[in-house]
Design an enzyme around this catalytic site. Structure first.
Site, PDB file in Angstrom:
ATOM      1  N   SER A   1       0.801  -1.229   0.000  1.00 28.10           N
ATOM      2  CA  SER A   1       0.000   0.000   0.000  1.00 28.10           C
ATOM      3  C   SER A   1       0.831   1.276   0.000  1.00 28.10           C
ATOM      4  CB  SER A   1      -0.966   0.005   1.196  1.00 28.10           C
ATOM      5  OG  SER A   1      -2.098  -0.771   0.905  1.00 28.10           O
TER       6      SER A   1
ATOM      7  N   LYS B   1       0.006   3.649  -2.725  1.00 26.49           N
ATOM      8  CA  LYS B   1      -0.958   4.739  -2.577  1.00 26.49           C
ATOM      9  C   LYS B   1      -0.275   6.100  -2.490  1.00 26.49           C
ATOM     10  CE  LYS B   1      -4.661   2.021  -0.377  1.00 26.49           C
ATOM     11  NZ  LYS B   1      -4.075   0.679  -0.281  1.00 26.49           N
TER      12      LYS B   1
ATOM     13  N   ASP C   1      -9.383 -12.423  -2.796  1.00 29.49           N
ATOM     14  CA  ASP C   1      -9.626 -11.118  -2.183  1.00 29.49           C
ATOM     15  C   ASP C   1     -10.948 -10.506  -2.633  1.00 29.49           C
ATOM     16  OD1 ASP C   1      -7.208 -10.826  -0.690  1.00 29.49           O
ATOM     17  OD2 ASP C   1      -6.137 -10.424  -2.558  1.00 29.49           O
TER      18      ASP C   1
ATOM     19  N   SER D   1      -6.087   3.493   4.443  1.00 29.41           N
ATOM     20  CA  SER D   1      -5.557   2.682   3.344  1.00 29.41           C
ATOM     21  C   SER D   1      -6.690   2.041   2.543  1.00 29.41           C
ATOM     22  CB  SER D   1      -4.593   1.616   3.865  1.00 29.41           C
ATOM     23  OG  SER D   1      -3.701   1.203   2.846  1.00 29.41           O
ATOM     24  N   ASN D   2      -7.585   2.881   2.045  1.00 27.22           N
ATOM     25  CA  ASN D   2      -8.776   2.422   1.340  1.00 27.22           C
ATOM     26  C   ASN D   2      -8.421   2.036  -0.095  1.00 27.22           C
ATOM     27  OD1 ASN D   2     -11.289   2.574  -0.255  1.00 27.22           O
ATOM     28  ND2 ASN D   2     -12.202   3.255   1.670  1.00 27.22           N
ATOM     29  N   ASN D   3      -8.452   0.749  -0.377  1.00 25.25           N
ATOM     30  CA  ASN D   3      -8.047   0.259  -1.695  1.00 25.25           C
ATOM     31  C   ASN D   3      -8.932   0.784  -2.816  1.00 25.25           C
ATOM     32  OD1 ASN D   3      -5.924  -1.243  -0.655  1.00 25.25           O
ATOM     33  ND2 ASN D   3      -7.150  -3.087  -0.433  1.00 25.25           N
TER      34      ASN D   3
ATOM     35  N   HIS E   1       0.830  -7.800  -6.600  1.00 21.71           N
ATOM     36  CA  HIS E   1       2.169  -8.273  -6.259  1.00 21.71           C
ATOM     37  C   HIS E   1       3.161  -8.013  -7.394  1.00 21.71           C
ATOM     38  CE1 HIS E   1       1.819 -10.458  -2.375  1.00 21.71           C
ATOM     39  NE2 HIS E   1       0.544 -10.540  -2.706  1.00 21.71           N
TER      40      HIS E   1
ATOM     41  N   GLY F   1       2.088  -0.364   4.627  1.00 16.07           N
ATOM     42  CA  GLY F   1       1.767  -1.262   3.524  1.00 16.07           C
ATOM     43  C   GLY F   1       1.924  -2.698   3.955  1.00 16.07           C
TER      44      GLY F   1
ATOM     45  N   LEU G   1       1.112  -6.840   2.406  1.00 13.76           N
ATOM     46  CA  LEU G   1       0.596  -7.930   1.589  1.00 13.76           C
ATOM     47  C   LEU G   1       1.243  -9.209   2.089  1.00 13.76           C
ATOM     48  CD1 LEU G   1       0.900  -6.583  -2.093  1.00 13.76           C
ATOM     49  CD2 LEU G   1      -1.239  -7.053  -0.881  1.00 13.76           C
ATOM     50  N   SER G   2       0.811 -10.334   1.596  1.00 15.10           N
ATOM     51  CA  SER G   2       1.474 -11.582   1.969  1.00 15.10           C
ATOM     52  C   SER G   2       2.957 -11.495   1.599  1.00 15.10           C
ATOM     53  CB  SER G   2       0.833 -12.769   1.249  1.00 15.10           C
ATOM     54  OG  SER G   2      -0.513 -12.915   1.637  1.00 15.10           O
TER      55      SER G   2
END
Length: 513
Positions: A96, A99, A189, A345-347, A398, A459, A461-462
């Site tokens: 993230s 952003k 997701d 952190s609004n996607n 990713h 930020g 993610l996996s």
């Protein structure tokens, strides 16, 4: 001597790092990827003579980083001098932190005062209290549209003397293309608010403005043996609740799952809820947001006593160019929208802004055109266009790639822009408990010198954890930093602990003469 000194510092640091914050209870729509069990590191008691490079080297000499690629870049905010770098030129996934690029690009392209709009139009005429013609609701990307706004539209029509409509209710989402999901979004997701579909006509269930979602709450019934009580906000028939829950005796454990079935609007709720148990709540994305708006708007019209003559059809189509405007609503300005976008952190906001930039600059509300705009803007802000890959506006991909040095350089160049105060104000502030101030950092770095000082975007993610932003040192020097950890295994909290240690070390450092 340096190795002995580093060993000494490392031993001191390890003593201080023992312990972690307790697990933060999941309350409401907290960001599972960002706000959860997190280790908080206090400032290491480094020897005052240690250089910044020595302090950061000790923090980064951590066995938890073995097997990762960790990029770190620290710049002086006034001069742009690179003060520290580790793997600073290696392309990494920003999560993230993407952003930051989206927000800067939107401010540069759209401006701080930019607003989205939604319109209600007709291709017919009013005769008495009857509207003879179709009623269109045309979305132009507004992610802040609420049920209350649809209620106001209905009231506006009623105030114009309309009580009956002889025509269809039509949703116009043609401001953007019809591609609903970014190209690299994981299918797993898609049912959740973090992966909500993007439509120019969409609706948010509350003032977090997670457009294209409904809030599903599961509460305990009064007796065991039956089902838990489920509610949906806003009320809509567009989704179908499949309640497979079972009420258990008081004191038994709660185990509730809420997930939309892929490719449909069936929301499956399973598990056990004990009598007297706490409620479960989830923000669930809908399949095809345009239809969601039509359903809820139809209910708003009914609530105002309006009726459709004949059999109502809800359709998707473009409003005619000569359609007459009946009502409209503008969103808050971009300056204000950036608060939920960046703090929480609004996607969805990241993707809407990307498409909107494409629409404004190229006349095409698509990811491809929006990303072209973003690349143009960030390269004008010092990013090397030959070493980045932009795939979305939220950071969920990713495949996004940018080196830490380039991201730090963009943060440096942004300071010269008229919109910079708005940009910086939108970033989460470490340790500040107010949700729309501290954002995703409100439960991190809760002690001085980092608290209220570190202003940065998180930020996650996996396998990816990142933190980039601004900090003031103990002797008043302004710094810019970027930390990007890729390919880690295990708990994300351990990576956040390292990020926090770096930011805290910067906050506590004094350069001296």
């Amino acid at each position: 001597m340096l190795m002995k000194f580093k060993s000494y510092l490392k031993q001191r640091l390890l003593l201080i790092l023992i312990g972690a914050l307790a697990v933060i209870p999941f309350m409401g729509q907290e960001e599972a990827l960002f706000v959860n069990a997190s280790e908080e590191i206090t400032q290491a008691e480094f020897d005052e003579s240690a250089s910044l490079e020595e302090k950061l080297a000790v923090i980064l000499d951590n066995e938890r980083l073995e097997g990762t690629v960790t990029g770190v870049s620290v710049k002086h905010a006034e001069t742009g001098e690179l003060l520290f770098a580790q793997n600073g030129d290696i392309r990494l996934h920003p999560a993230s932190n993407q952003k930051l690029l989206t927000a800067a690009s939107a401010l540069e392209t759209l401006g701080v005062d930019y607003r989205f709009s939604t319109e209600v139009l007709t291709d017919g005429k009013v005769n008495g209290d009857v509207l003879h013609g179709n009623l269109y609701i045309k979305g132009k990307g507004d992610p802040t549209l609420l049920k209350a706004d649809l209620d106001q539209f209905a009231q506006d029509l009623k105030d114009q003397g309309i009580s009956k409509i002889k025509g269809n209710l039509i949703g116009d989402d043609t401001w953007y293309d019809d591609v609903r999901l970014s190209q690299d979004l994981n299918w797993s997701d898609e049912p959740f608010y973090t992966g909500a579909q993007i439509s120019a006509l969409t609706l948010s269930p509350d003032t977090d403005y997670d457009a294209g979602t409904v809030i599903v709450e599961v509460k305990a019934a009064e007796e065991a043996g039956g089902q838990a009580v489920v509610s949906v906000t806003p009320e809509t028939d567009y989704v179908t609740i499949v309640n497979n829950t079972e009420m258990a005796a008081a004191g038994e454990s709660k185990n509730i799952s809420i997930e939309r079935e892929h490719g449909s609007n069936n929301i499956i709720i399973e598990g056990t809820m004990p009598v007297g148990g706490t409620f479960s709540r989830s923000w669930v994305s809908v399949w095809e947001p345009t239809g969601y708006v039509l359903d809820v708007f139809g209910k708003s019209l009914e609530e105002q006593g309006m009726e459709f003559i004949g059999e109502l059809e809800e359709k998707f189509a473009a409003a005619p160019d000569d359609a007459r405007l009946l009502a409209s609503k503008e969103s808050m300005p971009l300056e204000e929208l950036l608060i939920p976008f960046m703090k929480l952190s609004n996607n969805g906001h990241g993707e809407v802004l990307t498409k909107e930039m494409g629409k404004v600059v190229y006349g095409e509300g698509s990811w491809d055109k929006g990303l072209e705009v973003m690349e143009d803007v960030v390269t004008s802000l010092g990013v090397n266009g030959d070493t980045i890959l932009l795939r979305d506006g939220s950071g969920m991909s990713h495949k996004n790639m940018i080196p830490a040095n380039d991201l730090a350089q963009m943060l440096y160049e942004a300071q010269n822009k008229s919109w910079y105060p708005v940009f910086k104000h939108s970033l989460p502030v470490a340790g500040e408990s107010e949700r729309f101030v501290g954002g995703t950092l409100r439960n991190r770095m809760t002690s001085e010198p980092a608290k209220g000082n570190v202003t940065a975007k998180t930020g996650s993610l996996s396998g990816v954890s990142t933190l980039s932003g601004y900090v003031t040192t103990a002797d008043g020097e302004e710094l810019i930093f970027t930390v990007m950890i890729n390919n880690y295994l295990g708990a994300g909290s351990s990576m956040r602990a390292i990020e926090d240690a770096i930011a805290t070390a910067l906050a506590g450092h004094a350069f001296g003469e």
